[in-house]
Structures are given as structure tokens and as C-alpha cells.
Write an enzyme that holds these catalytic residues in place. Structure first.
Site, mmCIF file in Angstrom:
data_model
loop_
_atom_site.group_PDB
_atom_site.id
_atom_site.type_symbol
_atom_site.label_atom_id
_atom_site.label_comp_id
_atom_site.label_asym_id
_atom_site.label_seq_id
_atom_site.Cartn_x
_atom_site.Cartn_y
_atom_site.Cartn_z
ATOM 1 N N LYS A 25 2.507 11.008 7.289
ATOM 2 C CA LYS A 25 1.655 10.766 8.458
ATOM 3 C C LYS A 25 2.137 11.527 9.701
ATOM 4 O O LYS A 25 1.878 12.707 9.813
ATOM 5 C CB LYS A 25 1.506 9.264 8.677
ATOM 6 C CG LYS A 25 0.696 8.620 7.529
ATOM 7 C CD LYS A 25 0.030 7.313 7.884
ATOM 8 C CE LYS A 25 -1.032 6.945 6.869
ATOM 9 N NZ LYS A 25 -0.610 5.987 5.854
ATOM 10 N N PHE A 38 0.870 -1.183 0.000
ATOM 11 C CA PHE A 38 0.000 0.000 0.000
ATOM 12 C C PHE A 38 0.903 1.228 0.000
ATOM 13 O O PHE A 38 1.655 1.457 0.944
ATOM 14 C CB PHE A 38 -0.942 0.057 1.204
ATOM 15 C CG PHE A 38 -1.803 1.288 1.155
ATOM 16 C CD1 PHE A 38 -2.987 1.296 0.430
ATOM 17 C CD2 PHE A 38 -1.407 2.465 1.772
ATOM 18 C CE1 PHE A 38 -3.763 2.444 0.332
ATOM 19 C CE2 PHE A 38 -2.169 3.625 1.679
ATOM 20 C CZ PHE A 38 -3.347 3.612 0.957
ATOM 21 N N ASP A 73 9.458 2.966 2.061
ATOM 22 C CA ASP A 73 8.250 3.731 2.390
ATOM 23 C C ASP A 73 7.973 3.539 3.881
ATOM 24 O O ASP A 73 7.407 2.523 4.292
ATOM 25 C CB ASP A 73 7.074 3.260 1.532
ATOM 26 C CG ASP A 73 5.780 4.028 1.849
ATOM 27 O OD1 ASP A 73 5.745 4.747 2.873
ATOM 28 O OD2 ASP A 73 4.807 3.886 1.079
#
Ligand SMILES: *Cc1c(COP(=O)(O)O)cnc(C)c1O
Length: 431
Positions: free
Chosen positions: A285, A171, A256
Site C-alpha cells: 500500500k 484479510f 502483515d
């Protein structure tokens, strides 16, 4: 030409008529009930999410309060965007004081907060240069562009032939290019045609990765721990193996860490568990402290150097408000306190989850204060478990099927963690 002065005694035609009924303005949002607000959202928001039925109106630390004043312990923390909890005082103070100076310049000009932010990230990660962006998906897109340009300019890949290797179950975000290399049918179906130039190999399989590399390969892009896939942790040695392979085969390792990074796993970065440094690191985030969207590509000088003026950018990327909050986030991480809490509370989490295996839990994976818990599907779907936990005052989110993800703020106390796990146990046992 003559002009007439207005007659001061004549009625003002624009004045409100005192006999008219009071205007029926909609009640302020805060006055509407949770049910009414959910109904209103369903009527006028795109249905690209299916939120749990709780309407948050206030939050502090690990707790949120809904419109009716009910309290919930937040065990999701904005998918790790709230690693420092809601409204951490140091982060709120950084944002508040920056609001009194300057909030946006665009990169057409310099601003006095950006240098410190980039220096802080370099020191925190051991890498050299930062490309500031806003959302995680933008950081991923930016890294793909940098890797492709590096492949053409440095590695000598033939024009338009560069490929990036990705892992199954990944993802990385929601843009058209990123869903092009997703293997989740829900994320992809109906959104083609897809961007070419990606090759998928099984996650946690070094031999498959080695076999996929050829003269067109620019980079391998991986999550050091796959979050959306249910907190999937690769075998020991995998990340070190990817690092060795990437160096030996002359490709870039792009990590990531948008979800796994910034304290969540008990280290600043999840790659640190294997003593590995990627060539490009993606952060997002929690980098925005739960206040503003802040993301970054942090990388080696020689790789980042392929970008020249005009070739890439973002109006909001690196804005002074984002940089001030991001710098305060780096300062919090430099204390080491949050990483340590994630390690200590993480062992409590692992211990308690182990006791649930065979009692409603089929299996779980945890690293630091982060766990994917596979609930026995006979008991309920992840969604049903999440709804039952909501009724107990605990906020979690399911991922695929019967997996629920636990990722509370790193500021939570041991008692709060224990009480959330008591609720999970109660929900599983009662069924
Ligand atoms: C959330 C996430 C993204 C995308 O971030 P957005 O800010 O939602 O665009 C990318 N990669 C990983 C690993 C993520 O968890």
C-alpha cells in the site's frame, strides 16, 4: 521490366475526402459527465467493486476533485495507500526524475536504485533483507512460500506437511491461496478448491494459538491490527505474547502490516506499540507512495536465505521506478513527522468519536489516524452513511455491515479533520 513513375497530379487515394462528414470520435474521457462515465464503467468493467458514485479527475493532498469540479475530502486515502496524501511533492519528484533515467530492468540485471531501497527498509524496520514485489497479495504469497521452505529446510517438517496458522476475520488479499484461509464467505464462495496447509484460530486469543501449534507449524501470519475486519485492535500484550510464543515454539511470526504499517497508527509499524519485531514483515500500500504498486517481504537473514535463484520472482518486483518511489517513502518516514501527525491528529479523532458514542455511534476502535466506527444500524448501513457523507463532500468507505472506516492521509490538517467529523456528526444527528 518497366516501371511507371506516379503521376503527381493524380488524386491521392489515401487522402481524406474533404466532403465526408467529420469522424465521430468518442469525446475524450475528461469531457464526459460523471453519470456517463459511471454508466460506461458499468457496461464494460467487471463488477467486482461497487464504488460510491463519484468520478475523481484530480487530486492533491487530502482533497480530490470530480469531473464536474466538486471537491471532496478524502478520508479513506486508498485504504492507506495514500498515507502521504495525493501527489506528495517529494514522491512525485522522485518518480518524475526516475522517469528520465530508467524505469524497468527486470531482475535479470541489477539496477542502481534497488540497493538503496533495501538498505532503507532494513534501517527502517530493524530487519535484514528485502524481497521486493508489487502488490500486497504477492507479498503475502511470497511469505507463505518462504515460511514453508524454511519449515522444510531449517525446521525439518516432513515434506508437504507444513502448516501456517492464521486468525479469524483476517484479510490478506485475493489470490486463490489467500482466499483459501479467509473466513469471509463473500471472498471464498465459488472460488474453491482451496489450498491446504492453513489453520484458523480466533484473533486475539493466545491460548488458542498455543493449542494450534504442532510439529508441522511453520508460521503464524497475523495483522497486528485487522483493517478490513473494522480496525480490530487486539488486547494489550497479544502481539508481545505472539512473539514470545513463536520464539519458544520455534515458528515464524509473520506480521502483515500492509495496511497498519508506514505511519498509520502513530508508529512506523503497528508492532512497535508492543516493542515487537516479527521474523517476516509484509509491507505494501503506502510503500508505493500512491504512485506505483510496491510491496515487500522484509525479514531475518537466516529466513530469507532459504530462497535461491529461480525459486521465486516477479518481472516488475524491484523495478527502478518502484525502488525510487519506495526509497522516497522511506525517507519521508525517517523524518518521523508523519508518525507524529498520526499520533496528534489521532487523539483529536479519538476525542471527537468518543463524543458521538450513544449519539448514532455504537462503538469505535481507533489507533493513530485510523478508526473503525460502528454506526447504529437503526440509522443506516455503512453504505448509506458513506453515501450521505459523499453528499457532504467527504469520502469514506464502509467495511462490514454498519462499520465505516476512517483513514485519511496523514498530511491532513487539524481543521480538515475537524470538518470531516463535523460532517459525520451532522449526518448522524440528522437521521
Ligand atoms: C490490502 C491488503 C492486502 C492486499 O494488498 P493488495 O495490494 O490489494 O494485494 C493484504 N493484507 C492487508 C492487511 C491489506 O490491507
Amino acid at each position: 521490366m518497366t516501371t511507371t513513375a506516379p503521376d503527381p497530379t493524380a488524386p491521392d487515394p489515401t487522402a481524406p475526402d474533404p466532403t465526408a462528414p467529420a469522424p465521430t470520435a468518442p469525446a475524450p474521457a475528461a469531457r464526459r459527465s460523471s453519470g456517463a462515465l459511471i454508466e460506461a464503467e458499468n457496461a464494460c468493467l467487471a463488477h467486482n467493486y461497487h464504488p460510491l458514485p463519484v468520478v475523481v479527475a484530480h487530486a492533491e493532498g487530502a482533497w480530490v476533485r470530480d469531473v464536474e469540479g466538486r471537491r471532496y475530502l478524502d478520508m479513506l486515502a486508498g485504504y492507506s495507500a495514500l498515507n502521504f496524501g495525493h501527489r506528495h511533492p517529494a514522491l512525485i519528484e522522485a518518480a518524475r526524475s526516475q522517469l528520465d533515467h530508467v524505469t524497468l530492468t527486470s531482475r535479470a540485471f541489477h539496477n542502481d536504485r534497488l540497493a538503496g531501497f533495501a538498505e532503507g527498509l532494513a534501517q527502517l524496520t530493524g530487519l535484514d533483507m528485502t524481497l521486493p514485489m508489487n502488490t500486497g497479495a504477492e507479498a503475502v504469497e511470497s511469505a507463505v512460500k518462504i515460511a514453508r521452505k524454511w519449515a522444510y529446510e531449517v525446521k525439518g517438517v516432513a515434506e508437504d506437511r507444513a502448516t501456517v496458522i492464521v486468525a479469524s476475520g483476517n484479510f490478506h488479499g485475493r489470490t486463490t491461496t489467500i482466499v483459501s484461509f479467509s473466513d469471509d464467505p463473500t471472498a471464498r464462495t465459488g472460488f474453491g478448491p482451496f489450498t491446504p496447509g492453513f489453520r484458523t484460530v480466533p484473533y486475539d486469543d493466545l491460548a488458542a494459538l498455543e493449542a494450534a501449534v504442532d510439529e508441522t507449524t511453520a508460521a503464524v501470519l497475523l495483522e497486528p491490527i485487522q483493517g478490513e475486519a473494522g480496525v480490530r485492535i487486539p488486547s494489550d500484550g497479544y502481539l508481545a505474547g505472539v512473539r514470545e510464543l513463536a520464539s519458544r515454539r520455534g515458528i515464524l511470526f509473520i506480521a502483515d502490516e500492509i495496511q497498519s504499517g508506514l505511519g498509520r497508527t502513530g508508529a512506523t509499524l503497528a508492532v512497535e506499540h508492543e516493542g515487537v519485531r516479527p521474523d517476516l514483515l509484509l509491507l505494501g500500500k503506502a510503500l508505493g507512495g500512491g504512485i506505483v504498486p510496491v510491496s515487500a517481504v522484509v525479514g531475518r537473514r537466516d529466513v530469507m536465505g532459504v530462497l535461491r535463484p529461480g525459486e521465486h520472482g516477479s518481472t516488475f518486483g524491484g523495478n527502478p521506478l518502484a525502488a525510487a518511489v519506495g526509497t522516497a517513502v522511506v525517507d519521508l518516514l525517517n523524518t518521523g513527522e508523519f508518525q507524529q501527525r498520526a499520533r496528534e491528529l489521532g487523539s483529536v479523532l479519538t476525542e471527537r468519536l468518543s463524543q458521538l458514542v450513544g449519539r448514532g455511534v455504537l462503538a469505535f476502535r481507533a489507533r493513530g489516524l485510523w478508526a473503525g466506527v460502528d454506526v447504529d444500524p437503526a440509522i443506516g448501513t455503512g453504505r448509506e452513511i458513506s453515501e450521505r457523507l459523499l453528499a457532504e463532500g467527504i469520502l469514506v468507505k464502509d467495511t462490514h455491515g454498519s462499520t465505516i472506516r476512517l483513514a485519511p492521509p496523514l498530511t491532513l490538517t487539524r481543521e480538515e479533520l475537524e470538518s470531516a467529523l463535523d460532517s459525520l456528526q451532522k449526518v448522524l444527528y440528522r437521521l
